[in-house]
Design a protein around this motif. Structure first.
Motif, short mmCIF file in Angstrom:
data_model
loop_
_atom_site.label_atom_id
_atom_site.label_comp_id
_atom_site.label_asym_id
_atom_site.label_seq_id
_atom_site.Cartn_x
_atom_site.Cartn_y
_atom_site.Cartn_z
N SER A 153 0.85 -1.20 0.00
CA SER A 153 0.00 0.00 0.00
C SER A 153 0.87 1.24 0.00
O SER A 153 1.97 1.25 0.57
N SER A 154 0.39 2.31 -0.63
CA SER A 154 1.15 3.56 -0.67
C SER A 154 0.54 4.62 0.25
O SER A 154 0.92 5.78 0.19
N TRP A 155 -0.40 4.22 1.10
CA TRP A 155 -1.08 5.17 1.99
C TRP A 155 -0.58 5.01 3.42
O TRP A 155 -1.18 4.33 4.23
N GLY A 156 0.54 5.63 3.73
CA GLY A 156 1.12 5.50 5.06
C GLY A 156 1.82 4.16 5.17
O GLY A 156 1.23 3.16 5.57
N TRP A 157 3.10 4.12 4.82
CA TRP A 157 3.81 2.85 4.71
C TRP A 157 5.26 3.02 5.15
O TRP A 157 5.75 4.13 5.34
N GLY A 158 5.93 1.89 5.29
CA GLY A 158 7.33 1.92 5.67
C GLY A 158 8.07 0.74 5.07
O GLY A 158 7.48 -0.29 4.74
N THR A 159 9.38 0.89 4.93
CA THR A 159 10.22 -0.21 4.44
C THR A 159 11.66 0.03 4.84
O THR A 159 11.97 0.99 5.54
N TRP A 160 12.53 -0.86 4.34
CA TRP A 160 13.94 -0.85 4.71
C TRP A 160 14.81 -0.67 3.47
O TRP A 160 14.40 -0.98 2.34
N LEU A 161 16.04 -0.23 3.67
CA LEU A 161 16.97 0.04 2.58
C LEU A 161 17.20 -1.18 1.71
O LEU A 161 17.20 -1.08 0.47
N ASP A 162 17.41 -2.35 2.30
CA ASP A 162 17.76 -3.52 1.49
C ASP A 162 16.61 -3.94 0.57
O ASP A 162 16.85 -4.56 -0.47
N ARG A 163 15.36 -3.61 0.93
CA ARG A 163 14.24 -3.88 0.02
C ARG A 163 14.17 -2.81 -1.07
O ARG A 163 14.01 -3.12 -2.25
N TRP A 164 14.30 -1.57 -0.65
CA TRP A 164 14.17 -0.44 -1.58
C TRP A 164 15.22 -0.47 -2.67
O TRP A 164 14.95 -0.18 -3.84
N GLN A 165 16.44 -0.82 -2.34
CA GLN A 165 17.53 -0.74 -3.31
C GLN A 165 17.53 -1.89 -4.31
O GLN A 165 18.29 -1.87 -5.28
N ILE A 166 16.65 -2.87 -4.12
CA ILE A 166 16.50 -3.97 -5.08
C ILE A 166 15.93 -3.47 -6.40
O ILE A 166 16.23 -3.99 -7.47
N ILE A 167 15.10 -2.43 -6.33
CA ILE A 167 14.21 -2.08 -7.44
C ILE A 167 14.94 -1.48 -8.64
O ILE A 167 15.77 -0.58 -8.52
N ASP A 168 14.58 -1.98 -9.82
CA ASP A 168 14.94 -1.37 -11.09
C ASP A 168 13.71 -0.57 -11.53
O ASP A 168 12.74 -1.14 -12.02
N TRP A 169 13.74 0.74 -11.34
CA TRP A 169 12.56 1.57 -11.60
C TRP A 169 12.20 1.64 -13.08
O TRP A 169 11.09 2.03 -13.44
N GLU A 170 13.12 1.24 -13.94
CA GLU A 170 12.85 1.23 -15.38
C GLU A 170 12.09 -0.03 -15.80
O GLU A 170 11.62 -0.12 -16.94
N ILE A 171 11.99 -1.01 -14.92
CA ILE A 171 11.35 -2.30 -15.23
C ILE A 171 11.90 -2.82 -16.56
O ILE A 171 11.18 -3.08 -17.53
N SER A 172 13.20 -2.96 -16.61
CA SER A 172 13.87 -3.33 -17.86
C SER A 172 13.56 -4.77 -18.31
O SER A 172 13.84 -5.13 -19.46
N ASP A 173 12.98 -5.58 -17.44
CA ASP A 173 12.63 -6.95 -17.82
C ASP A 173 11.15 -7.07 -18.22
O ASP A 173 10.60 -8.16 -18.28
N TYR A 174 10.50 -5.92 -18.50
CA TYR A 174 9.06 -5.95 -18.76
C TYR A 174 8.68 -6.81 -19.95
O TYR A 174 7.67 -7.52 -19.92
N ASN A 175 9.45 -6.77 -21.02
CA ASN A 175 9.13 -7.57 -22.21
C ASN A 175 9.13 -9.06 -21.92
O ASN A 175 8.36 -9.82 -22.52
#
Length: 301
Positions: A153-175
């Motif tokens: 959920s994006s309505w009042g949330w929390g997370t940790w660095l090791d989860r956040w830094q996993i993300i490829d915001w470009e979603i380069s594997d979308y195809n």
């Protein structure tokens, strides 16, 4: 150490006021560090409203242990603001609590969020912590304090660095993803609307950091913790924001007003909750399809 709070604001002064008033009433507010990211005006028409919000947030500096206000010179948009703002703070502190300018919190929101972030920090099956929970029939007889979901959920949330830094915001594997039925079905466990939203993101029809956040949660096969009783209410369903979907389901919820100690132990996926969660979010997809059809018919008529 308490997780720093990040608040993203733009041009809605009254919503921002309500968000900050609620946040400062939290029992851990005076001990918490607050970062406020103020996006730049998109148009000249918005400039005065942005200035008003920036003037407002400065009045709340003394209500928190420390307050840092970051004012963008140019408009970045919410997605870019969240990605850059969270990245900046989480790299320094290792964890964060995030709210936007239309999120009104319970006085116990920060307590719950910090306790959950501490409890699940080393549990690599947990992707994020949500403070929001929509009203659901399946929760009426549910006995535990929290439950698990395949969707963040994006309505009042929390997370940790090791989860956040996993993300490829470009979603380069979308195809690869879009032709993989197994991965699509896996993603749809959080709602049939998710693949459609990701496709809209790829085509530039929406600009959402949250759909990319949810995509990576699914790809990593991780779960989000939700409270049985919501500690958050979204007040943005008044035409001032960019929300869509079923307002009666998501906008109205009972918010926890009583102090309690949360028991986070021995929580497993609950079939009834997971099913209702899936059905509610899948229904929003059909809501949008019907809305588009009505628009097309209206134009033709």
């Amino acid at each position: 150490m308490l997780a720093p709070i990040i608040l993203f604001v733009y041009n809605r002064e009254e919503h921002t006021r309500k968000t900050l008033e609620a946040l400062k009433m939290n029992f851990l507010a005076k001990e918490s560090i607050l970062y406020i990211f103020s996006d730049g005006a998109k148009t000249e028409k918005d400039q005065e409203k942005v200035w008003s919000v920036r003037s407002l947030v400065k009045k709340y500096s003394s209500d928190f242990f420390e307050t840092h206000i970051v004012e963008a010179d140019k408009n970045q948009g919410l997605a870019a603001s969240v990605i850059s703002g969270v990245s900046k703070v989480i790299e320094e502190y290792g964890k964060v609590i995030v709210v936007e300018d239309d999120i009104v919190t319970s006085p116990y929101f920060l307590t719950y969020m910090n306790e959950a972030l501490n409890y699940y920090a080393d549990n690599k099956k947990i992707w994020s912590i949500s403070g929001y929970t929509m009203p659901m029939r399946s929760l009426r007889k549910y006995k535990k304090d929290v439950f698990l979901s395949y969707r963040a959920s994006s309505w009042g949330w929390g997370t940790w660095l090791d989860r956040w830094q996993i993300i490829d915001w470009e979603i380069s594997d979308y195809n690869e993803f879009r032709i993989n039925k197994e991965r699509i079905c896996k993603f749809e466990r959080g709602g049939k609307d998710l693949p459609c939203m990701l496709e809209d993101q790829r085509q530039g029809k929406i600009d959402s950091w949250a759909i990319r956040w949810c995509y990576w949660q699914s790809k990593c096969d991780m779960l989000t913790i939700y409270p049985r009783v919501s500690l958050v209410q979204n007040i943005g369903y008044d035409g001032s924001g960019t929300h869509g979907g079923n307002e009666e389901v998501f906008g109205n919820c009972r918010v926890a007003r009583e102090a309690k100690r949360y028991d986070f132990s021995d929580v497993e996926l609950d079939r009834k909750i997971t099913r209702e969660f899936y059905e509610i979010y899948s229904a929003t997809l059909w809501f949008r399809i019907k809305k588009k059809i009505r628009k097309i018919l209206k134009k033709r008529g």
